[in-house]
Design a protein around this motif. Structure first.
Motif, PDB file in Angstrom:
ATOM      1  N   ALA A  48       1.404  -1.375  -0.069  1.00  0.00           N
ATOM      2  CA  ALA A  48       0.189   0.143  -0.089  1.00  0.00           C
ATOM      3  C   ALA A  48       1.008   1.181  -0.069  1.00  0.00           C
ATOM      4  O   ALA A  48       1.839   1.013   0.336  1.00  0.00           O
ATOM      5  N   ASP A  49       0.486   2.563  -0.988  1.00  0.00           N
ATOM      6  CA  ASP A  49       1.165   3.692  -0.466  1.00  0.00           C
ATOM      7  C   ASP A  49       0.493   4.146   0.900  1.00  0.00           C
ATOM      8  O   ASP A  49       1.294   4.739   2.070  1.00  0.00           O
ATOM      9  N   LEU A  50      -0.954   4.174   0.966  1.00  0.00           N
ATOM     10  CA  LEU A  50      -1.812   4.612   2.617  1.00  0.00           C
ATOM     11  C   LEU A  50      -2.584   3.247   3.263  1.00  0.00           C
ATOM     12  O   LEU A  50      -3.366   2.431   2.436  1.00  0.00           O
ATOM     13  N   ILE A  51      -2.656   3.335   4.580  1.00  0.00           N
ATOM     14  CA  ILE A  51      -2.739   2.586   5.280  1.00  0.00           C
ATOM     15  C   ILE A  51      -4.195   3.397   6.114  1.00  0.00           C
ATOM     16  O   ILE A  51      -3.773   4.036   6.835  1.00  0.00           O
ATOM     17  N   VAL A  52      -4.928   3.007   5.704  1.00  0.00           N
ATOM     18  CA  VAL A  52      -6.513   3.446   5.805  1.00  0.00           C
ATOM     19  C   VAL A  52      -7.390   2.549   7.372  1.00  0.00           C
ATOM     20  O   VAL A  52      -7.151   1.672   7.534  1.00  0.00           O
ATOM     21  N   TYR A  53      -7.976   3.740   8.121  1.00  0.00           N
ATOM     22  CA  TYR A  53      -8.613   3.767   8.990  1.00  0.00           C
ATOM     23  C   TYR A  53      -9.607   3.562   9.129  1.00  0.00           C
ATOM     24  O   TYR A  53     -10.145   5.059   9.083  1.00  0.00           O
ATOM     25  N   LYS A  54     -11.154   3.185   8.696  1.00  0.00           N
ATOM     26  CA  LYS A  54     -11.833   3.852   8.930  1.00  0.00           C
ATOM     27  C   LYS A  54     -12.849   3.514   9.699  1.00  0.00           C
ATOM     28  O   LYS A  54     -13.384   3.145  10.785  1.00  0.00           O
ATOM     29  N   ARG A  81     -16.863   7.465  13.605  1.00  0.00           N
ATOM     30  CA  ARG A  81     -17.200   9.059  13.345  1.00  0.00           C
ATOM     31  C   ARG A  81     -16.364  10.251  13.207  1.00  0.00           C
ATOM     32  O   ARG A  81     -15.398  10.097  13.046  1.00  0.00           O
ATOM     33  N   PRO A  82     -17.098  11.404  12.167  1.00  0.00           N
ATOM     34  CA  PRO A  82     -16.384  12.086  11.686  1.00  0.00           C
ATOM     35  C   PRO A  82     -15.412  12.961  11.866  1.00  0.00           C
ATOM     36  O   PRO A  82     -14.453  13.770  11.460  1.00  0.00           O
ATOM     37  N   TYR A  83     -15.711  13.447  13.179  1.00  0.00           N
ATOM     38  CA  TYR A  83     -14.646  14.052  14.424  1.00  0.00           C
ATOM     39  C   TYR A  83     -13.076  13.501  15.227  1.00  0.00           C
ATOM     40  O   TYR A  83     -12.437  13.653  15.640  1.00  0.00           O
ATOM     41  N   ASN A  84     -12.950  12.236  14.106  1.00  0.00           N
ATOM     42  CA  ASN A  84     -11.965  11.143  15.029  1.00  0.00           C
ATOM     43  C   ASN A  84     -11.329  11.954  13.472  1.00  0.00           C
ATOM     44  O   ASN A  84      -9.595  11.456  14.572  1.00  0.00           O
ATOM     45  N   ALA A  85     -11.108  12.292  12.764  1.00  0.00           N
ATOM     46  CA  ALA A  85      -9.919  12.432  11.838  1.00  0.00           C
ATOM     47  C   ALA A  85      -9.794  13.581  11.445  1.00  0.00           C
ATOM     48  O   ALA A  85     -10.921  14.340  10.891  1.00  0.00           O
ATOM     49  N   LYS A  86      -8.904  14.904  11.831  1.00  0.00           N
ATOM     50  CA  LYS A  86      -8.504  15.943  10.936  1.00  0.00           C
ATOM     51  C   LYS A  86      -7.976  15.962   9.313  1.00  0.00           C
ATOM     52  O   LYS A  86      -7.409  15.119   9.293  1.00  0.00           O
ATOM     53  N   LYS A  87      -8.508  17.030   8.770  1.00  0.00           N
ATOM     54  CA  LYS A  87      -8.235  16.914   7.416  1.00  0.00           C
ATOM     55  C   LYS A  87      -6.662  17.308   7.624  1.00  0.00           C
ATOM     56  O   LYS A  87      -6.822  16.651   6.185  1.00  0.00           O
ATOM     57  N   GLU A  88      -6.644  18.275   7.925  1.00  0.00           N
ATOM     58  CA  GLU A  88      -5.386  18.194   8.174  1.00  0.00           C
ATOM     59  C   GLU A  88      -4.192  17.435   8.312  1.00  0.00           C
ATOM     60  O   GLU A  88      -2.608  18.035   7.629  1.00  0.00           O
ATOM     61  N   GLU A  89      -4.258  16.684   8.759  1.00  0.00           N
ATOM     62  CA  GLU A  89      -3.622  15.887   9.442  1.00  0.00           C
ATOM     63  C   GLU A  89      -3.101  15.082   8.633  1.00  0.00           C
ATOM     64  O   GLU A  89      -2.349  14.394   8.147  1.00  0.00           O
ATOM     65  N   LYS A 112      -3.776  11.587   7.390  1.00  0.00           N
ATOM     66  CA  LYS A 112      -2.885  10.369   7.732  1.00  0.00           C
ATOM     67  C   LYS A 112      -3.275   8.945   7.661  1.00  0.00           C
ATOM     68  O   LYS A 112      -3.105   8.068   8.714  1.00  0.00           O
ATOM     69  N   GLY A 113      -4.824   8.980   7.167  1.00  0.00           N
ATOM     70  CA  GLY A 113      -5.025   8.213   7.051  1.00  0.00           C
ATOM     71  C   GLY A 113      -5.881   8.023   7.802  1.00  0.00           C
ATOM     72  O   GLY A 113      -6.600   6.105   7.361  1.00  0.00           O
ATOM     73  N   ILE A 114      -7.006   7.815   8.456  1.00  0.00           N
ATOM     74  CA  ILE A 114      -8.150   7.823   9.142  1.00  0.00           C
ATOM     75  C   ILE A 114      -9.129   8.703   8.227  1.00  0.00           C
ATOM     76  O   ILE A 114      -9.448  10.208   8.471  1.00  0.00           O
ATOM     77  N   TRP A 115      -9.765   7.374   8.124  1.00  0.00           N
ATOM     78  CA  TRP A 115     -11.345   8.348   6.909  1.00  0.00           C
ATOM     79  C   TRP A 115     -12.792   7.705   7.294  1.00  0.00           C
ATOM     80  O   TRP A 115     -12.848   7.063   8.052  1.00  0.00           O
ATOM     81  N   TYR A 116     -13.038   9.184   7.138  1.00  0.00           N
ATOM     82  CA  TYR A 116     -15.042   8.652   7.902  1.00  0.00           C
ATOM     83  C   TYR A 116     -15.535   8.943   6.525  1.00  0.00           C
ATOM     84  O   TYR A 116     -15.684   9.276   5.480  1.00  0.00           O
ATOM     85  N   PHE A 117     -16.270   7.612   5.947  1.00  0.00           N
ATOM     86  CA  PHE A 117     -17.279   7.451   4.427  1.00  0.00           C
ATOM     87  C   PHE A 117     -18.660   8.446   5.001  1.00  0.00           C
ATOM     88  O   PHE A 117     -18.979   8.120   5.222  1.00  0.00           O
ATOM     89  N   THR A 118     -18.822   9.362   4.205  1.00  0.00           N
ATOM     90  CA  THR A 118     -19.882   9.863   4.184  1.00  0.00           C
ATOM     91  C   THR A 118     -20.964   9.026   3.268  1.00  0.00           C
ATOM     92  O   THR A 118     -20.897   8.591   1.951  1.00  0.00           O
ATOM     93  N   ASP A 119     -22.272   9.827   4.000  1.00  0.00           N
ATOM     94  CA  ASP A 119     -23.554   8.975   2.258  1.00  0.00           C
ATOM     95  C   ASP A 119     -23.747   9.802   1.541  1.00  0.00           C
ATOM     96  O   ASP A 119     -24.203   9.526   0.228  1.00  0.00           O
ATOM     97  N   TYR A 131      -4.252   3.427  15.592  1.00  0.00           N
ATOM     98  CA  TYR A 131      -2.989   3.761  15.333  1.00  0.00           C
ATOM     99  C   TYR A 131      -1.982   3.011  14.092  1.00  0.00           C
ATOM    100  O   TYR A 131      -0.456   3.550  14.165  1.00  0.00           O
ATOM    101  N   ARG A 132      -2.561   2.144  13.847  1.00  0.00           N
ATOM    102  CA  ARG A 132      -1.545   1.676  12.015  1.00  0.00           C
ATOM    103  C   ARG A 132      -1.724   2.813  10.878  1.00  0.00           C
ATOM    104  O   ARG A 132      -0.977   1.904  10.092  1.00  0.00           O
TER     105      ARG A 132
END
Length: 115
Positions: free
Chosen positions: A46-52, A55-63, A65-72, A101-102
């Motif tokens: 992988a180029d990026l390891i993603v954690y799904k 909760r939308p507030y768990n990941a900051k766009k500015e960071e 770092k691969g923490i994604w929130y999937f919207t509807d 953390y991965r």
């Protein structure tokens, strides 16, 4: 009085912007996507390891770092992605992990894709 009210409004808006999550929407068509993504079987591919996250507030766009929130809804997303069938079609190869953390970039040269 008006000045304090205006400063309060600016402070609230600033907090809302800084807490914005990296929201992703999966499109059904490649032409609608900002990024074409291929899901690999192993993290070393992988180029990026993603954690799904759910909760939308768990990941900051500015960071970014691969923490994604999937919207509807596509209009709520920061990036629209399309899942491709072959790795050569992809802009980005990802691996989904079950541990937050991965999450992170393995290929730093592609970090610009998700900004």
């Amino acid at each position: 009085m008006k000045r304090r009210f205006f400063i309060g409004i600016l402070a609230v808006c600033g907090l809302c912007l800084s807490a914005k999550a990296q929201k992703v929407y999966a499109t059904n068509y490649a032409y609608q996507a900002d990024v074409k993504v291929y899901v690999v079987n192993h993290d070393y591919q992988a180029d990026l390891i993603v954690y799904k996250t759910d909760r939308p507030y768990n990941a900051k766009k500015e960071e970014n770092k691969g923490i994604w929130y999937f919207t509807d809804k596509s209009y709520n997303a920061d990036k629209k992605i399309y899942f491709v069938d072959h790795p050569y079609q992809a802009d980005l190869k990802i691996y989904f992990t079950d541990k937050d953390y991965r999450a992170g970039w393995r290929e730093k040269s592609k970090i610009y894709i998700m900004y």
